[in-house]
Enzyme design. Sequence first.
Site, PDB file in Angstrom:
ATOM      1  N   GLY A 225      19.489 -84.538   1.614  1.00  0.00           N
ATOM      2  CA  GLY A 225      19.001 -85.912   1.625  1.00  0.00           C
ATOM      3  C   GLY A 225      17.626 -85.972   2.255  1.00  0.00           C
ATOM      4  N   SER A 226      17.359 -87.076   2.927  1.00  0.00           N
ATOM      5  CA  SER A 226      16.008 -87.288   3.460  1.00  0.00           C
ATOM      6  C   SER A 226      15.803 -86.551   4.783  1.00  0.00           C
ATOM      7  CB  SER A 226      15.785 -88.779   3.669  1.00  0.00           C
ATOM      8  OG  SER A 226      16.683 -89.259   4.649  1.00  0.00           O
ATOM      9  N   GLY A 230      18.425 -86.053   7.854  1.00  0.00           N
ATOM     10  CA  GLY A 230      18.635 -84.643   8.201  1.00  0.00           C
ATOM     11  C   GLY A 230      18.471 -84.417   9.700  1.00  0.00           C
ATOM     12  N   GLU A 247      19.239 -79.577   3.528  1.00  0.00           N
ATOM     13  CA  GLU A 247      18.255 -79.464   2.440  1.00  0.00           C
ATOM     14  C   GLU A 247      17.587 -80.820   2.343  1.00  0.00           C
ATOM     15  OE1 GLU A 247      17.255 -76.914   1.013  1.00  0.00           O
ATOM     16  OE2 GLU A 247      18.862 -75.489   1.436  1.00  0.00           O
ATOM     17  N   CYS A 281      13.978 -82.709  -5.475  1.00  0.00           N
ATOM     18  CA  CYS A 281      13.299 -82.206  -4.272  1.00  0.00           C
ATOM     19  C   CYS A 281      12.450 -80.993  -4.631  1.00  0.00           C
ATOM     20  CB  CYS A 281      14.301 -81.894  -3.172  1.00  0.00           C
ATOM     21  SG  CYS A 281      15.689 -80.939  -3.733  1.00  0.00           S
TER      22      CYS A 281
END
Length: 479
Positions: A225-226, A230, A247, A281
């Site tokens: 995610g963001s 994170g 990630e 991403c």
Amino acid sequence: MTVLRKNLIDGEWLGEAGSPNINPSNTNDVVGEYASAGPEEAKQAIAAAKAAFPAWSRSGPLARHAVLKKTSDEIMARKDEIGRSLAREEGKTLAEGVGETIRAAQLFDFFAGETLRLSGEMVPSVRPSVGVEMTREGVGVVGIITPWNFPIAIPAWKIAPALAYGNTIVFKPAELVPESAWTIVDILHRAELPKGVLNLVMGKGSVVGQAMLDSPDVNAISFTGSVGTGKRVAAASVEHMRKFQLEMGGKNPLVVLDDADLAVAVDCAVNGAYFSTGQRCTASSRLIVTEAIHDRFVDAIKERLDKLVIGDALDAKTQIGPVVDQTQLKQDEDYIAVGRQEGAELAFGGDRLERETPGFYLQPALFVGSTNAMRISREEIFGPVANVIRVNDYDEALAVANDTPFGLTSGICTTSLKHATHFKRNSEAGMVMVNLPTAGVDFHVPFGGRKGSSYGPREQGRYAMEFYTTVKTAYTFAG
Ligand code: ADP
């Protein structure tokens, strides 16, 4: 009639209608209603996973193989239907939705195979008559928190290895794409996974996700995610001394050198920057191009962008679907405004598009005349927006490529073996592509990045074992 999807807690489907799932290609289309778990349900799910761990972790390879193989087979058999529903809830094209569904089936198949290949090591001790065994065991209750951009592949690449290596799971998918998450859980549940081994808790990140972060009974968290979330996962995990794997974002460079095959470079750039509506991403949002090829490259990209069909994800002719929702659309438009304010030239696109149905359609945007210091070069936009940075030569291109807080993927288009080889060695990214788009990876090899993009062991392939197992060293004196 709208379907109602419930959460799976300790083998039971539970919950009342909470939030609707809206099709971004047509906001009048409600995909379904989904239960929204609260902190209490999250706690029940964690307790169920904890209780199920001892038996599942000792279940042996055949039981795990059977569930994973059955799941792979069903996903593959239903790839068109599941892929379509994925495209409907997330907005990627039908082809991309079906492709991602096939990927999920491949991931379950790969990890089904891994259950039969578990191994350890045995070595003599430094002490006579003593043997030493090194084996791997499941970690325990794994919290899986996933984003909306790969609604089935990311859950699959976390759930499959977690189960293969004997862990139990509390799975919290992104709010925007609960149907794909529910489908994968339903398939696993019907594949006769024992109750409590896999629990689904749909709901808000700040409620359900946070309850997972705060629980001492969650032994590991795998998060995609963001960067902001994170960091919360990291801080909470350190507090509880648990394993975690993150990630997060990317600002991936694609370098195009003068000696590149222009057609290959344009394919790589258009695919990497704009396919899946740029919502990957691994997207190449910085196009770093040397002098002599710059103008030809920009002209060719504009020509390609002009021909792309942007529309309803479910229309087979569509090449770029809508942006996922209103919030993301606003973010994309805000960044396009920022790029202009910073002095970059918008060479193509960037406008909202009207289609037959109300949806979040945005024309792919290309900036030229940008520098690597601009915010559009430094911050992840997560939309169909890319900017070209003109450089003098390979050395400058490499320096610009590496000058970023992120390090997920990078790419180079060149026919020079020397530059390709140098770039592979010196690019500060976890995954490097030569004459290929920065997005688009294999499922049987490690996935992950460096710097602000990733933290912890790699995902996918055999490397996934590093996160989903813990090593035991056992000594035996045999007399
Ligand atoms: P994105 O911008 O991709 O939505 P987020 O980091 O906000 O990225 O979301 C990724 C996942 O993290 C989603 O499943 C979301 O619900 C979850 N999430 C958001 N906030 C929290 C939180 N405080 N704790 C745990 N999970 C969260």
